[in-house]
Enzyme design. Structure first.
Site, PDB file in Angstrom:
ATOM      1  CD  GLU A   1      -4.585   3.433   1.838  1.00 37.82           C
ATOM      2  OE1 GLU A   1      -4.252   3.558   3.019  1.00 37.82           O
ATOM      3  OE2 GLU A   1      -5.769   3.517   1.462  1.00 37.82           O
TER       4      GLU A   1
ATOM      5  CG  ASP B   1      -0.338   0.180   2.525  1.00 37.28           C
ATOM      6  OD1 ASP B   1      -1.054   0.104   3.522  1.00 37.28           O
ATOM      7  OD2 ASP B   1       0.895   0.413   2.580  1.00 37.28           O
ATOM      8  CB  ILE B   2       0.156   4.612  -1.291  1.00 33.21           C
ATOM      9  CG1 ILE B   2      -0.098   3.974  -2.665  1.00 33.21           C
ATOM     10  CG2 ILE B   2       0.858   5.947  -1.435  1.00 33.21           C
ATOM     11  CD1 ILE B   2      -1.023   4.784  -3.554  1.00 33.21           C
TER      12      ILE B   2
END
Length: 662
Positions: A576, A532-533
């Site tokens: 995300e 994920d970001i």
């Protein structure tokens, strides 16, 4: 036969001719009508069933999409900063959301103890901890309930809920939205008319949406519901709850808790047959009237003694069409003979007129050939063109010398040649075929033809002929292709993420299960990457949700482009977070792929002012690799990759970590 006419006491020749004509006509009508009606009934039922099944597929998709849309709305609301924080105003957010989403009659926030803290209806302090949706929220699940009686509005409603987590990932409560059944009723009314309807019941047969079968809340029990509970099809007519004979279909929705039922009246299905029957009866009645008139005229022309007119009939039989019996020959004979001579002469006149009529009919046939909009052609038994109608010349644009005498196979599209050859074989065996193929015009463009082909076999093979009536169906084929492409697009939309364009969570679950079984069967390793970001919430706060969406799309595209093998697939796992499935991939290779993805995202240099570790967008990745067996599950597999991702987050982010068993 004599016994029959004696039984009915029919003594005159006129009466007997009339009797046998009507008897013969009745037998022909019955022999033709009964199979026709039976075949038409079956065909109409199958056509109606097919069309209705297609409509039900669309309705299932629409309703499932509508329910999932409401769930996604509430889930998005639950993930908002106002819900996560104790400082921001939840009430204003819920009120604004309710104004923009009028399907919800009430929206509220329930704390971690199950007590309503905020509700757009003003009802707070209610203990909802015993409700199913509260228990599902504690498990981390967004949920849509069955029909329940709302504690606030005391009406039948459906509750849509989603859990809320604080910034530390702890359960903070849940967002609940209530939808009255009147909203679902309004949505379903668009699928109703006088002859068919679509409505929803639950597994007990309780009516959820308004229907002619009963009021909302009533229990119905039909053959279709019995078969639906057994997951079996029911293709026969049955009696609906309101007593009508109908043909029905069903689809399960809402995790098999609700049943969409579609029913169409038997009378509507068979209406065209009834209309055709009235037309058929009218034609039969007209034939009876015309036949009766004809038989009356024929009976007047028949007399018994043929011997005295033998000489005249012999001359007439020799082709002397101008021969007539002189009326004075029978002036002293019986009245029947006088009439016979008169009718003999009339018959001679009639034959001459028939010869003329045949010539006229031949001219009409040529007119049909010359002016029909369909292409009419005549071939020898080998398929060479002997005649092409003017319409055919206009369609194909060839001159006579470019087509007459040429083999018809020379004009067929190469991909359709084998099919045409097989059709030719069947034609020579059965005498009739209908086939669809592409044929070349003068400008080398191919168009689609649908041809009805009749083979007229003669004793002399050289005299045998093939008659073909062809229609240009190019436009129909184009429409069929467009429909096929539309169906393909609809299928793709159901498995692709609408924002990023890569595979969605549903596709992830399906492909992971498929690759898991394949790896277990072949004893091959399977690897999974979850990522994920980093600091994505801060990114959204800094650049706004539109900027966040742009970032997600760019990251997803970079992940997809980083994968080298066709079998490696990237998915948007949620928010995300992304997932990558790597079939037949070892742990070391999986770490290499993960590192490549990480560096690719970092090298994009997407500005991220809210990041605490870098000036640009970065990602954290966790990998897991194992050889599936009956002692492990892919849920454990996902959990392992998620733990590795959590480790990467804890150890500074912007890195790759691999799950290792304790």
């Amino acid at each position: 036969m004599n016994r029959i006419v004696k039984f009915f006491n029919i003594t005159s020749l006129k009466g007997r001719l009339h009797f046998w004509f009507l008897s013969f006509l009745s037998i022909i009508v019955l022999a033709a009508a009964i199979p026709f009606v039976l075949i038409q009934q079956h065909q109409q039922r199958e056509n109606a069933k097919y069309d209705f099944e297609k409509a039900m597929d669309v309705q299932q998709l629409v309703i499932e999409t509508w329910l999932e849309e409401k769930k996604s709305y509430v889930k998005a609301l639950s993930e908002s900063p106002a819900m996560k924080s104790n400082n921001l105003s939840k009430s204003e957010l819920l009120e604004a959301f309710a104004r923009n989403n009028t399907e919800f009659t009430g929206l509220g926030f329930v704390n971690a103890d199950g007590i309503t803290e905020v509700h757009t209806t003003g009802a707070i302090g209610l203990d909802l901890s015993d409700r199913d949706y509260f228990q599902e929220a504690k498990k981390g699940n967004a949920f849509i309930t069955d029909v329940i009686i709302g504690r606030i509005i005391q009406k039948p409603i459906v509750i849509v809920s989603a859990p809320v987590y604080d910034y530390e990932g702890q359960f903070h409560g849940l967002v609940v939205g209530s939808i009255e059944l009147t909203t679902i009723n309004s949505f379903m009314k668009q699928f109703q008319d006088t002859d068919k309807e679509i409505y929803i019941v639950d597994r007990s047969g309780k009516i959820i949406t308004e229907s002619r079968q009963g009021g909302v809340g009533e229990i119905i029990d039909t053959k279709l519901i019995e078969h639906a509970l057994k997951d079996s099809q029911y293709n026969s007519f049955y009696q609906s709850a309101n007593g009508e004979m109908v043909l029905g279909s069903y689809r399960w929705i809402h995790d098999r808790q609700w049943l969409i039922i579609g029913e169409i009246n038997q009378s509507m299905i068979y209406k065209p047959i009834y209309q055709n029957a009235y037309i058929f009866l009218g034609i039969v009645l007209l034939l009876v009237i015309l036949g009766s008139i004809f038989m009356l005229n024929i009976s007047k022309q028949v007399g018994e003694p043929i011997q005295k007119v033998l000489e005249g009939t012999k001359k007439f039989g020799e082709g002397n069409w101008g021969y007539r019996i002189e009326p004075d020959t029978f002036k002293d004979e019986a009245r029947e003979l006088q009439e016979l001579s008169m009718y003999f002469n009339e018959m001679a006149e009639l034959i001459e007129s028939y010869i003329y009529s045949v010539a006229i009919s031949e001219e009409k046939f040529r007119t049909i050939l010359n002016y029909s909009s369909d292409m009419i052609t005549i071939h020898d038994s080998a398929g060479k063109y002997l005649y092409v109608s003017p319409a055919g010349k206009e369609i194909l644009e060839y001159e006579d010398d470019k087509i007459l005498g040429h083999d018809s196979y020379n004009f067929i599209h190469p991909d359709d040649l084998e099919q045409i050859k097989e059709s030719h074989k069947r034609l020579l065996q059965t005498g009739y075929v209908v086939t669809t193929y592409r044929i070349r015009k003068k400008n080398n463009e191919y168009i689609w033809f649908e041809s009805s082909i009749k083979y007229m076999k003669e004793q002399n093979e050289e005299d045998s002929r093939i008659f073909t009536v062809s229609r240009n169906i190019t436009e129909r084929k184009r429409v069929e292709q467009q429909l096929k492409e539309a169906n393909t697009l609809l299928q793709e939309l159901s498995i692709k993420d609408g924002l990023t364009g890569i595979w969605n969570r549903r596709s992830f679950d399906e492909h992971l299960e498929m690759e898991w079984k394949r790896a277990e069967r072949n004893n091959h390793p399977l690897s999974l990457i979850l990522l994920d970001i980093d600091f994505f919430k801060a990114y959204n706060d800094t650049y706004g949700h539109q900027g966040g969406d742009d970032c997600l799309r760019e990251v997803a595209n970079a992940i997809q482009n980083s994968l080298e093998y066709e079998s490696d697939m990237a998915f948007r796992y949620g928010g995300e977070e992304f997932g990558i499935i790597l079939p037949e991939t070892t742990e070391e290779v999986a770490k290499t792929v993960a590192e490549k993805v990480r560096s690719t995202i970092e090298n994009l240099k997407i500005p991220h002012a809210g990041s605490e570790i870098n000036d640009f967008v970065t990602i954290s990745l966790g990998t897991a690799t194992l050889i599936p067996s009956k002692y492990t599950t892919f849920d454990y597999f996902v959990e392992a990759a998620d733990k590795a991702l959590y480790q990467a987050k804890q150890e500074g982010k912007n890195c790759v970590r691999t799950y290792e068993k304790d």
